[in-house]
Write an enzyme that holds these catalytic residues in place. Structure first.
Site, PDB file in Angstrom:
ATOM      1  N   LYS A  75       0.831  -1.210   0.000  1.00  0.00           N
ATOM      2  CA  LYS A  75       0.000   0.000   0.000  1.00  0.00           C
ATOM      3  C   LYS A  75       0.861   1.254   0.000  1.00  0.00           C
ATOM      4  O   LYS A  75       0.605   2.204  -0.744  1.00  0.00           O
ATOM      5  CB  LYS A  75      -0.922  -0.004   1.216  1.00  0.00           C
ATOM      6  CG  LYS A  75      -2.060  -0.999   1.149  1.00  0.00           C
ATOM      7  CD  LYS A  75      -2.891  -0.957   2.421  1.00  0.00           C
ATOM      8  CE  LYS A  75      -4.037  -1.947   2.374  1.00  0.00           C
ATOM      9  NZ  LYS A  75      -4.864  -1.914   3.598  1.00  0.00           N
ATOM     10  N   SER A 108      -0.899   0.595   6.049  1.00  0.00           N
ATOM     11  CA  SER A 108      -1.283  -0.282   7.152  1.00  0.00           C
ATOM     12  C   SER A 108      -2.331  -1.272   6.681  1.00  0.00           C
ATOM     13  O   SER A 108      -3.163  -0.954   5.826  1.00  0.00           O
ATOM     14  CB  SER A 108      -1.837   0.541   8.329  1.00  0.00           C
ATOM     15  OG  SER A 108      -2.110  -0.287   9.445  1.00  0.00           O
ATOM     16  N   ASP A 109      -2.266  -2.481   7.225  1.00  0.00           N
ATOM     17  CA  ASP A 109      -3.265  -3.491   6.897  1.00  0.00           C
ATOM     18  C   ASP A 109      -3.430  -4.413   8.096  1.00  0.00           C
ATOM     19  O   ASP A 109      -2.460  -4.692   8.811  1.00  0.00           O
ATOM     20  CB  ASP A 109      -2.857  -4.306   5.672  1.00  0.00           C
ATOM     21  CG  ASP A 109      -4.010  -5.145   5.154  1.00  0.00           C
ATOM     22  OD1 ASP A 109      -4.818  -4.599   4.383  1.00  0.00           O
ATOM     23  OD2 ASP A 109      -4.108  -6.329   5.528  1.00  0.00           O
ATOM     24  N   GLN A 110      -4.646  -4.862   8.309  1.00  0.00           N
ATOM     25  CA  GLN A 110      -4.919  -5.722   9.457  1.00  0.00           C
ATOM     26  C   GLN A 110      -5.505  -7.057   9.020  1.00  0.00           C
ATOM     27  O   GLN A 110      -6.381  -7.116   8.152  1.00  0.00           O
ATOM     28  CB  GLN A 110      -5.900  -5.035  10.415  1.00  0.00           C
ATOM     29  CG  GLN A 110      -6.108  -5.800  11.717  1.00  0.00           C
ATOM     30  CD  GLN A 110      -7.048  -5.063  12.652  1.00  0.00           C
ATOM     31  OE1 GLN A 110      -8.253  -5.123  12.516  1.00  0.00           O
ATOM     32  NE2 GLN A 110      -6.478  -4.336  13.604  1.00  0.00           N
ATOM     33  N   GLY A 165      -0.105  -4.821  10.124  1.00  0.00           N
ATOM     34  CA  GLY A 165       1.140  -4.448   9.470  1.00  0.00           C
ATOM     35  C   GLY A 165       1.228  -2.934   9.342  1.00  0.00           C
ATOM     36  O   GLY A 165       0.222  -2.261   9.112  1.00  0.00           O
TER      37      GLY A 165
END
Length: 232
Positions: free
Chosen positions: A87, A103-105, A140
């Protein structure tokens, strides 16, 4: 993550991003503040936007265009870190002088990846799975320096122990909080707290989608400090 992964549509004006919000320059801003590096949040999530706004550092938002799919055998933590990095890096060409936050969850329960439910039936099914169990949320975080081409990536894990929930409690919660766009089918900043027995982790902001404590550490390495006069 078995998120219902989808590619994000973007404006035809740019192959890289769709601006979601814009800073308005203040003519009274001190010269040293005006020279501050542009900060980009690579997300259209209102939850992440609200979290980052807590730091008081001006930023812009843009939605990256990436394919959010887990690779064969990829762990939840590895997936979250990889997507966060992708991203951030997806926007470096569009914002060549900026610092870009990705950011990623990814949530997992007993080894099963949990995505955004998308509808009431899926949300109820997810909460039935989570009831009485421990769910790990891997978030992340990547900070990319488009100017130097370098980036730093990490993964922060926050765990939630769910109470034993009755079918009536689950359905009532989903009706009240409508967590259809949230991985794990709850809103920790809302009534979702009523579902929990206890929580484990270093930063509760991680559960919502952006680990602010670790992010501040990364920003300070680039002379962006929320406690500095030149960062507001």
């Amino acid at each position: 993550m078995s998120k219902q992964f989808s590619q994000r549509m973007i404006s035809a004006q740019s192959p890289y991003a769709t601006p979601v919000s814009r800073r308005i320059p203040d003519p009274n801003t001190k010269p040293e503040t005006q020279l501050m590096r542009q900060l980009i949040l690579a997300s259209s999530s209102p939850y992440r936007r609200a979290l980052l706004a807590k730091l008081g550092i001006p930023f812009d938002c843009a939605a990256p265009y990436i394919k959010e799919e887990a690779l064969p055998g990829e762990s939840a933590a590895t997936l979250a870190s990889r997507l966060a990095t992708e991203k951030a890096l997806a926007l470096t060409a569009q914002f060549p002088g900026a610092l870009i936050i990705g950011s990623d969850q990814v949530a997992e329960c007993d080894g099963q990846l949990l995505g955004k439910p998308g509808n009431t039936e899926n949300a109820i099914a997810q909460l039935r799975l989570c009831a009485g169990r421990k769910v790990n949320f891997h978030t992340g975080l990547c900070l990319a320096d488009a100017l130097s081409g370098k980036h730093s990536t990490l993964c922060e894990t926050f765990s939630v122990h769910f109470r034993n929930l009755s079918p009536e409690e689950i359905r009532r919660y989903v009706e009240l909080d409508q967590p259809l766009d949230c991985a794990g089918s709850f809103k920790a900043e809302g009534l979702g707290i009523a579902l929990f027995e206890k929580m484990e982790g270093n930063d509760p902001n991680t559960l919502i989608g952006l680990p602010l404590i670790r992010l501040i550490d990364l920003l300070r390495q680039h002379q962006l400090d929320p406690l500095s006069r030149t960062s507001s």
